[in-house]
Write a protein that holds these residues in place. Structure first.
Motif, short mmCIF file in Angstrom:
data_model
loop_
_atom_site.label_atom_id
_atom_site.label_comp_id
_atom_site.label_asym_id
_atom_site.label_seq_id
_atom_site.Cartn_x
_atom_site.Cartn_y
_atom_site.Cartn_z
N GLY A 106 -1.55 1.37 -19.12
CA GLY A 106 -0.50 1.16 -19.18
C GLY A 106 0.38 1.40 -18.01
O GLY A 106 1.09 0.24 -17.36
N PRO A 107 0.47 2.48 -17.41
CA PRO A 107 1.39 2.65 -16.19
C PRO A 107 0.74 1.74 -15.04
O PRO A 107 1.85 1.47 -14.19
CB PRO A 107 1.12 4.22 -16.16
N VAL A 108 -0.28 1.42 -14.96
CA VAL A 108 -0.64 0.75 -13.97
C VAL A 108 -0.46 -0.84 -13.81
O VAL A 108 0.26 -1.50 -13.07
CB VAL A 108 -2.37 0.71 -13.75
N PRO A 132 4.65 -5.31 -2.68
CA PRO A 132 5.49 -4.75 -1.47
C PRO A 132 4.82 -4.23 -0.11
O PRO A 132 5.44 -4.06 0.70
CB PRO A 132 5.87 -3.49 -2.26
N ALA A 133 3.53 -4.22 -0.13
CA ALA A 133 2.65 -3.80 1.12
C ALA A 133 2.08 -5.20 1.61
O ALA A 133 1.86 -5.06 2.75
CB ALA A 133 1.63 -2.87 0.97
N GLY A 134 2.36 -6.24 1.02
CA GLY A 134 2.11 -7.67 1.70
C GLY A 134 0.77 -7.93 1.69
O GLY A 134 0.34 -9.03 2.25
N SER A 135 -0.11 -7.43 0.84
CA SER A 135 -1.66 -7.64 0.70
C SER A 135 -2.17 -7.60 -0.60
O SER A 135 -1.50 -6.96 -1.59
CB SER A 135 -2.36 -7.05 1.67
N HIS A 136 -3.43 -7.72 -0.98
CA HIS A 136 -3.92 -7.51 -2.19
C HIS A 136 -4.46 -6.08 -2.13
O HIS A 136 -4.53 -5.57 -3.46
CB HIS A 136 -5.22 -8.02 -2.26
N LYS A 137 -4.35 -5.18 -1.37
CA LYS A 137 -4.50 -3.86 -1.51
C LYS A 137 -3.89 -3.00 -2.58
O LYS A 137 -4.59 -1.89 -3.14
CB LYS A 137 -4.47 -3.05 -0.13
N PRO A 138 -2.55 -3.17 -2.82
CA PRO A 138 -2.07 -2.15 -4.03
C PRO A 138 -2.51 -2.66 -5.19
O PRO A 138 -2.43 -1.48 -5.92
CB PRO A 138 -0.56 -2.83 -3.84
N ASN A 139 -3.35 -3.57 -5.52
CA ASN A 139 -3.90 -3.61 -6.61
C ASN A 139 -4.96 -2.40 -7.15
O ASN A 139 -5.04 -2.12 -8.21
CB ASN A 139 -4.82 -5.06 -6.75
N THR A 140 -5.74 -2.23 -6.19
CA THR A 140 -6.57 -1.00 -6.41
C THR A 140 -5.85 0.33 -5.84
O THR A 140 -5.98 1.35 -6.52
CB THR A 140 -7.93 -0.82 -5.55
N ALA A 141 -4.90 0.28 -4.98
CA ALA A 141 -4.27 1.61 -4.47
C ALA A 141 -3.40 2.14 -5.75
O ALA A 141 -3.67 3.50 -5.93
CB ALA A 141 -3.18 1.32 -3.40
N VAL A 142 -2.79 1.26 -6.41
CA VAL A 142 -2.04 1.88 -7.61
C VAL A 142 -2.86 2.47 -8.72
O VAL A 142 -2.60 3.32 -9.37
CB VAL A 142 -1.24 0.79 -8.33
N ALA A 143 -3.96 1.64 -8.88
CA ALA A 143 -5.00 2.10 -10.15
C ALA A 143 -5.48 3.50 -9.52
O ALA A 143 -5.78 4.43 -10.37
CB ALA A 143 -6.25 1.13 -9.97
N GLN A 144 -6.07 3.58 -8.35
CA GLN A 144 -6.61 5.06 -7.81
C GLN A 144 -5.52 5.94 -7.70
O GLN A 144 -5.98 7.24 -7.92
CB GLN A 144 -7.20 4.77 -6.55
N ALA A 145 -4.45 5.82 -7.30
CA ALA A 145 -3.27 6.94 -7.50
C ALA A 145 -3.15 7.02 -8.69
O ALA A 145 -2.95 8.49 -9.19
CB ALA A 145 -1.98 6.30 -6.89
N TYR A 146 -3.07 6.10 -9.81
CA TYR A 146 -2.85 6.78 -11.25
C TYR A 146 -4.09 7.74 -11.72
O TYR A 146 -3.87 8.68 -12.27
CB TYR A 146 -2.82 5.20 -12.11
N LEU A 167 4.95 6.23 -5.32
CA LEU A 167 5.24 5.94 -6.82
C LEU A 167 4.85 6.94 -7.59
O LEU A 167 5.38 7.42 -8.77
CB LEU A 167 4.64 4.57 -7.19
N PHE A 168 3.70 7.65 -7.34
CA PHE A 168 3.19 8.73 -8.28
C PHE A 168 3.34 10.09 -7.88
O PHE A 168 2.99 11.06 -8.42
CB PHE A 168 1.45 8.45 -8.37
N GLY A 169 4.06 10.33 -6.70
CA GLY A 169 4.40 11.43 -5.96
C GLY A 169 3.17 12.35 -5.65
O GLY A 169 2.74 13.58 -5.95
N ILE A 170 2.09 11.66 -5.08
CA ILE A 170 0.96 12.08 -4.36
C ILE A 170 1.18 12.14 -3.05
O ILE A 170 1.57 11.37 -2.48
CB ILE A 170 -0.17 11.10 -4.86
N GLU A 171 0.77 13.20 -2.15
CA GLU A 171 0.83 13.33 -0.89
C GLU A 171 -0.28 12.50 -0.23
O GLU A 171 -1.46 12.66 -0.52
CB GLU A 171 0.72 14.74 -0.25
N ILE A 172 0.10 11.60 0.54
CA ILE A 172 -1.16 10.52 1.38
C ILE A 172 -1.44 11.09 2.84
O ILE A 172 -0.38 10.93 3.44
CB ILE A 172 -0.95 9.13 1.31
N LYS A 173 -2.59 11.28 3.05
CA LYS A 173 -2.72 11.32 4.49
C LYS A 173 -3.80 10.34 4.88
O LYS A 173 -5.08 10.33 4.44
CB LYS A 173 -3.35 12.69 4.74
#
Lengths: 454, 454
Positions: free
Chosen positions: A69-71, A108-122, A151-157
């Motif tokens: 749901g959150p994704v 928002p990032a201009g490509s398809h990549k957020p589809n998996t970025a959001v899921a992986q962050a979740y 969005l999820f409050g995770i530090e990204i490096k």
């Protein structure tokens, strides 16, 4: 003026599940092997890098996997992405073909990549992870994970290939805008990076090296995991929302594709648009032709070897069977950074071996020309990576004109080119050439493939 | 995590008419004067520059003006644009206010400008015009008109303020990608340009000068017209689709704004979001507070004089009554190029005089800070211009928290910042300062206002 048409989907029709092609494959994927023992690995071997939920998706053979749901709530910010009938492009090409394109540049990032970025962050957040490391080439993946991390409050490096880090300060600034940290790779922060820099102080970096650095850091930090933006089964799975939506939108349009076209670097946007259609064909439905378009300068599917290889340069990753140019292969510096990877997603490679897709390679000048023709007809300037898909679709449409056929062509426009204007400036300025990879380098890289007997 | 919510509209509910605030004004706009005779002009005086259809819109007092079918067909490519409830930002601010934002960055050019570019290109095409000249500052307008020109087969020539031409090669490349020609202004191509360059060879240019050049060329070429991206009544009219859609979307959300916020440069995106709500108030509906946010370094509404002035530096344009800093005023080089204009739309100025809007000015550092807070909460990085609206909305939300009220705040996020990453890099690098305009220069510019007795 015949207008291009958009097909929208009611938000309530955003798919509730991703589609897992593994459920319908006529033959299973070859096993993934441990880099040391070269024996098949189990879920626990991946646990230092990924949350168990993603590991289970990696090996799942269930056909439908629920989108949490959150994704879905976040997907809704830009999804369903539009599907367009490119009538103005059809007219410009004077083709009897119908051309549809799915447009992922609206994220928002201009490509398809957020589809998996959001899921992986979740899933990482659910598992209590505070930090994620990753690599990025041109920066589309890094900025997408930075977005999801915010969005999820995770530090990204993000370990960014040094040549891109220097050439593309704007992508880096976007990552920093989202609060992520971005480091040029190879760096002095990791053993892998230091080893490379000891050999060559001004090493330009590569995706393989950046992966080594990110994996090394994540493996040593219990609060951190690693995330990959393409190649792996679970990444491809998350991208299938593209094709699932396209299927529903084409139904609204009253059409079904005869040809599905996507560009391939690691394989994820291609898988996103193509897998649902391949799966439907395997379950007895219509079987469109599936065309993977890759850069001639980094042609893993058309010129690589189908063999076990490492995903990274320092050989920290497991071994997967895939089309590879060899993990030490360094492609020439052409302008579609997102397609400069030595390997191909194992599942995409497997489909090629099974005869379920065709692969074709184009040089960059023809791709830029196609992208500009598209921009002037349809009003959207594609990313250089996406230009390969545009080129593939235009070639199909021109072939239809020659043959007097009128196929339905569907392609994935995986991102806009607003961060890639330097590439267009170089193209306009006549500074781009069609580079070929070095045959001797390819032969050497392939001769270094690990010997594996499974 | 409380999720931000998107309100979409069925495509069938894209408004079929623009809203003309002139129909509901309690007092008519002061007349537009001829630059030579200083007498009120008639439609024929504008005919060398604009098609008669746009001139009639400029002076119309009809409340609803039909959006032509072909314009709506193109709008459909990205419209209705989304309206979001910014729940994550509300949470980050810990405010009892509800914050909604309309997002115009989904257009192919990344801002609201195509709303009028497409309409203007359409009417010019209908009138048989082959070429359009225009000016651009940061490049958002120029690239939007280039986009519209590509779709209608009209040649576009853009005079781009030289300092931006040099600083923003990527915007220029986007115009060229769409097939437009882009020239640094002042140029040697026009009398106006040559006159300026004779005085100062390295003149950085200004919007006022670029307008002079574009107007001069269009006036002398019977196949060419001129187009302006803001300020004029018909431009503001075309932008009202923003507010009309927002009204319908807020109805879906079950809310009505207590405060409407927009940033103001020439006034068009502000008018787009605000005019439909102002009009509804004038017709007896609820009267939200209307807040115009401008840059403290170019504060036409808060510090300018309400007087007749020229729109350009060479004094080729008609005289309009507006809030102006003087047509020779050159604001400091802050990073919201789209807000660096000496004047304000006459209709927006008129509203200020009638007490129908409030104006507030902020310095750029606070606006960048607000924009980054927004990006990390909502996932969208705003353009520096849009950061002013974000700042205005955040200030309203924080005030609500202090006051213990829970107003509904609506603001217009007029564009994304993907072309403005250098501004963010400068901000991160501590290179930006809060510049003030030069009081002596303002006084001098104002002392040069034309004397007019109407």
């Amino acid at each position: 003026m015949s207008e291009s048409v958009k097909y929208v989907l009611d938000e309530s029709r955003i798919p509730k599940t991703w589609y897992n092609l593994a459920a319908d494959l006529p033959a299973p994927l070859p096993p993934v092997l441990h880099p040391g023992t070269k024996q098949p690995i189990g879920p626990q071997d991946l646990a230092p890098l990924f949350p168990m939920s993603l590991i289970m998706q990696e090996v799942s053979t269930e056909r439908e996997i629920e989108i949490p749901g959150p994704v879905r709530d976040i997907y809704r910010q830009w999804r369903p992405s539009p599907l367009y009938r490119a009538r103005r492009l059809e007219k410009a090409l004077d083709t009897p073909a119908k051309i549809y394109y799915k447009y992922e540049g609206v994220s928002p990032a201009g490509s398809h990549k957020p589809n998996t970025a959001v899921a992986q962050a979740y899933y990482n957040k659910e598992a209590g992870i505070q930090r994620i490391t990753t690599e990025t080439g041109a920066g589309q993946w890094g900025s997408s994970l930075a977005f999801a991390g915010a969005l999820f409050g995770i530090e990204i490096k993000v370990y960014m290939v040094r040549v891109s880090f220097n050439q593309k300060p704007y992508r880096r600034a976007l990552m920093e805008s989202y609060g992520a940290t971005c480091v040029a790779s190879p760096s002095m922060e990791t053993q892998s990076g230091r080893a490379i820099l000891a050999q060559r102080e001004d090493h330009p970096g590569s995706l393989g090296i950046a992966i080594s650095e990110a994996v090394e850091v994540a493996a040593q930090d219990p609060g951190a995991n690693y995330a990959l933006g393409s190649v792996l089964n679970h990444v491809l799975l998350h991208q299938t929302i593209i094709g699932l939506e396209a299927m529903e939108q084409l139904e609204l349009a009253g059409d079904y594709p005869d040809v599905v076209v996507g560009c391939t670097g690691g394989g994820s946007n291609f898988a996103g648009i193509a897998f649902p259609f391949i799966g439907a064909g395997l379950r007895g439905g219509p079987k469109p032709r599936i065309v993977a378009v890759e850069p001639a300068a980094c042609p893993s599917l058309t010129r690589g070897q189908y063999a076990y290889d490492f995903g990274d340069t320092a050989h920290l990753t497991p071994l997967t069977k895939m089309h590879t140019l060899g993990s030490t292969f360094t492609p020439p510096g052409f302008h579609a950074g997102g397609l400069r990877y030595h390997g191909m997603a194992p599942m995409v490679s497997h489909l090629k071996e099974l005869g379920l897709l065709e692969a074709v390679a184009y040089h960059q000048l023809g791709c830029f020309e196609a992208g500009l023709q598209f921009a002037r007809a349809e009003g959207i300037l594609p990313a250089p990576e996406a230009n390969h898909a545009v080129k593939g679709a235009i070639e199909e449409a021109l072939k239809a004109k020659r043959d007097g056929t009128s196929p339905v062509i569907l392609f994935n426009l995986c991102g806009h080119g607003h961060f890639d204007m330097q590439a267009y400036i170089d193209y306009f300025g006549g500074k781009l050439v069609d580079q070929d990879y070095d045959e001797a380098e390819l032969a050497m890289a392939l001769s270094g493939l690990p010997s594996v007997h499974v």
